[in-house]
Scaffold this motif. Structure first.
Motif, mmCIF file in Angstrom:
data_model
loop_
_atom_site.group_PDB
_atom_site.id
_atom_site.type_symbol
_atom_site.label_atom_id
_atom_site.label_comp_id
_atom_site.label_asym_id
_atom_site.label_seq_id
_atom_site.Cartn_x
_atom_site.Cartn_y
_atom_site.Cartn_z
ATOM 1 N N ARG A 9 0.865 -1.185 0.000
ATOM 2 C CA ARG A 9 0.000 0.000 0.000
ATOM 3 C C ARG A 9 0.896 1.228 0.000
ATOM 4 N NH1 ARG A 9 0.567 2.447 4.853
ATOM 5 N NH2 ARG A 9 0.911 1.158 6.715
ATOM 6 N N GLY A 10 0.300 2.376 -0.236
ATOM 7 C CA GLY A 10 1.046 3.628 -0.197
ATOM 8 C C GLY A 10 1.512 3.951 1.215
ATOM 9 N N PHE A 11 2.677 4.573 1.297
ATOM 10 C CA PHE A 11 3.200 5.081 2.565
ATOM 11 C C PHE A 11 2.238 6.138 3.111
ATOM 12 C CE2 PHE A 11 5.576 8.470 4.675
ATOM 13 C CZ PHE A 11 6.364 7.786 5.578
ATOM 14 N N ARG A 12 2.149 6.217 4.444
ATOM 15 C CA ARG A 12 1.432 7.301 5.128
ATOM 16 C C ARG A 12 2.381 7.940 6.126
ATOM 17 N NH1 ARG A 12 -2.910 3.040 5.737
ATOM 18 N NH2 ARG A 12 -2.018 2.638 7.793
ATOM 19 N N TYR A 36 13.045 12.069 4.202
ATOM 20 C CA TYR A 36 11.911 11.182 3.911
ATOM 21 C C TYR A 36 10.636 11.985 3.643
ATOM 22 C CZ TYR A 36 14.480 7.117 5.757
ATOM 23 O OH TYR A 36 15.389 6.118 5.969
ATOM 24 N N ARG A 37 10.393 12.973 4.515
ATOM 25 C CA ARG A 37 9.154 13.758 4.379
ATOM 26 C C ARG A 37 9.130 14.507 3.065
ATOM 27 N NH1 ARG A 37 9.477 15.685 10.318
ATOM 28 N NH2 ARG A 37 8.116 14.181 11.369
ATOM 29 N N ASP A 38 10.300 15.004 2.657
ATOM 30 C CA ASP A 38 10.391 15.755 1.415
ATOM 31 C C ASP A 38 10.104 14.841 0.217
ATOM 32 O OD1 ASP A 38 11.120 18.232 -0.014
ATOM 33 O OD2 ASP A 38 12.798 17.009 -0.747
ATOM 34 N N LEU A 39 10.660 13.629 0.204
ATOM 35 C CA LEU A 39 10.381 12.695 -0.891
ATOM 36 C C LEU A 39 8.895 12.332 -0.920
ATOM 37 C CD1 LEU A 39 13.270 10.069 -1.050
ATOM 38 C CD2 LEU A 39 12.768 11.914 -2.646
ATOM 39 N N TYR A 40 8.311 12.120 0.253
ATOM 40 C CA TYR A 40 6.897 11.760 0.314
ATOM 41 C C TYR A 40 6.016 12.907 -0.175
ATOM 42 C CZ TYR A 40 2.335 10.538 2.149
ATOM 43 O OH TYR A 40 0.997 10.279 2.274
ATOM 44 N N PHE A 43 6.732 13.054 -4.102
ATOM 45 C CA PHE A 43 6.462 11.846 -4.906
ATOM 46 C C PHE A 43 5.752 10.781 -4.072
ATOM 47 C CE2 PHE A 43 10.509 13.810 -6.256
ATOM 48 C CZ PHE A 43 10.057 14.356 -7.450
ATOM 49 N N PRO A 44 4.538 11.110 -3.588
ATOM 50 C CA PRO A 44 3.847 10.172 -2.702
ATOM 51 C C PRO A 44 3.535 8.830 -3.370
ATOM 52 C CG PRO A 44 2.372 11.928 -3.417
ATOM 53 C CD PRO A 44 3.758 12.333 -3.820
ATOM 54 N N GLU A 45 3.275 8.827 -4.683
ATOM 55 C CA GLU A 45 2.816 7.591 -5.345
ATOM 56 C C GLU A 45 3.923 6.549 -5.491
ATOM 57 O OE1 GLU A 45 -0.298 7.293 -5.806
ATOM 58 O OE2 GLU A 45 -0.817 9.404 -5.499
ATOM 59 N N MET A 61 11.317 3.947 -1.741
ATOM 60 C CA MET A 61 11.042 5.368 -1.973
ATOM 61 C C MET A 61 11.879 5.851 -3.144
ATOM 62 S SD MET A 61 12.783 7.172 1.283
ATOM 63 C CE MET A 61 14.521 7.003 1.677
ATOM 64 N N CYS A 62 11.278 6.748 -3.929
ATOM 65 C CA CYS A 62 11.884 7.170 -5.196
ATOM 66 C C CYS A 62 11.791 8.690 -5.354
ATOM 67 C CB CYS A 62 11.140 6.550 -6.376
ATOM 68 S SG CYS A 62 10.977 4.752 -6.297
ATOM 69 N N ARG A 63 12.605 9.173 -6.280
ATOM 70 C CA ARG A 63 12.541 10.590 -6.668
ATOM 71 C C ARG A 63 12.455 10.621 -8.186
ATOM 72 N NH1 ARG A 63 16.848 12.767 -3.776
ATOM 73 N NH2 ARG A 63 18.237 11.787 -5.275
ATOM 74 N N VAL A 64 11.511 11.375 -8.721
ATOM 75 C CA VAL A 64 11.396 11.466 -10.177
ATOM 76 C C VAL A 64 12.187 12.689 -10.627
ATOM 77 C CG1 VAL A 64 9.848 11.612 -12.148
ATOM 78 C CG2 VAL A 64 9.183 10.288 -10.125
ATOM 79 N N GLU A 65 13.076 12.456 -11.592
ATOM 80 C CA GLU A 65 14.022 13.489 -12.015
ATOM 81 C C GLU A 65 13.970 13.620 -13.529
ATOM 82 O OE1 GLU A 65 17.564 11.465 -10.886
ATOM 83 O OE2 GLU A 65 17.233 11.724 -8.727
#
Ligand code: ACO
Ligand code: ZN
Length: 164
Positions: A9-12, A36-40, A43-45, A61-65
């Motif tokens: 499931r998605g992170f909360r 972590y909070r910044d990535l969430y 890019f929550p999905e 956890m990922c970052r879209v660039e």
């Protein structure tokens, strides 16, 4: 989504302490709460957890660039960069990492228009190298002295298409 005794499931936000604990347990690369909070937030999905036995046992956890395509010469592309993925040891080899990684790639494409996924991995990290190879990632570049302790990284990448 269901797997072999787990669900993803998605992170909360209230998962953060647990995810940070798993990261410290599994990897030498650790991050601040802000990180972590910044990535969430951005890019929550593509921040996904896997639950089993009533608790979170793995995450990605990922970052879209925007960056140079790893496959198409000098063209730019939107890249889903896997910043960190880990599964707690007792829960390994059940497909959890495969499930969160495939979900992150799908969501990266559908929500953020990413056409490729890439990551760095220690050249000695055989479980992770095997996982990525099985998923179809290829080794695109060796980054000498990439880690704090001097170890090299393989940069690995895969196009994100319908089959992911
Ligand atoms: N040895 C050989 N092959 C392996 C191994 C292993 N130890 N682990 C996974 N694989 C391969 C196998 O082909 C496996 O399929 P199979 O079990 O049917 O043979 C396939 O990968 C899928 O494995 P999963 O069950 O999906 O992977 P798992 O949930 O066990 O998690 C992970 C793999 C994330 C690498 C886990 O071992 C882990 O958390 N390791 C410590 C943290 C880590 O190294 N994270 C990656 C760092 S790089 C980064 O974060 C970008
Ligand atoms: Zn990276």
């Amino acid at each position: 989504m269901e797997g072999d005794g787990f669900r993803i499931r998605g992170f909360r936000s209230d998962d953060l302490d647990r995810v940070m604990d798993i990261n410290v347990e599994c990897l030498p690369e650790n991050y601040s709460k802000f990180f972590y909070r910044d990535l969430y937030r951005r890019f929550p999905e593509t921040f996904i957890v896997a639950e089993a036995d009533g608790g979170i046992q793995g995450y990605i956890m990922c970052r879209v660039e925007r960056g140079l395509s790893k496959f198409k010469g000098l063209r730019t592309a939107r890249l889903c960069h896997v910043v960190s993925i880990a599964v707690r040891e007792p829960y390994r080899r059940r497909g959890m990492a495969t499930a969160v990684l495939r979900a992150a790639m799908r969501n990266g494409r559908e929500s953020y228009d990413a056409s490729e996924c890439y990551l760095e991995v220690r050249v000695s990290n055989e479980p992770a190298l095997d996982l990525y190879a099985v998923l179809g990632f290829s080794r695109v570049k060796r980054n000498y002295g990439y880690y704090m302790d001097g170890e090299d990284a393989w940069s690995m990448a895969i196009p994100i298409d319908e089959s992911v």
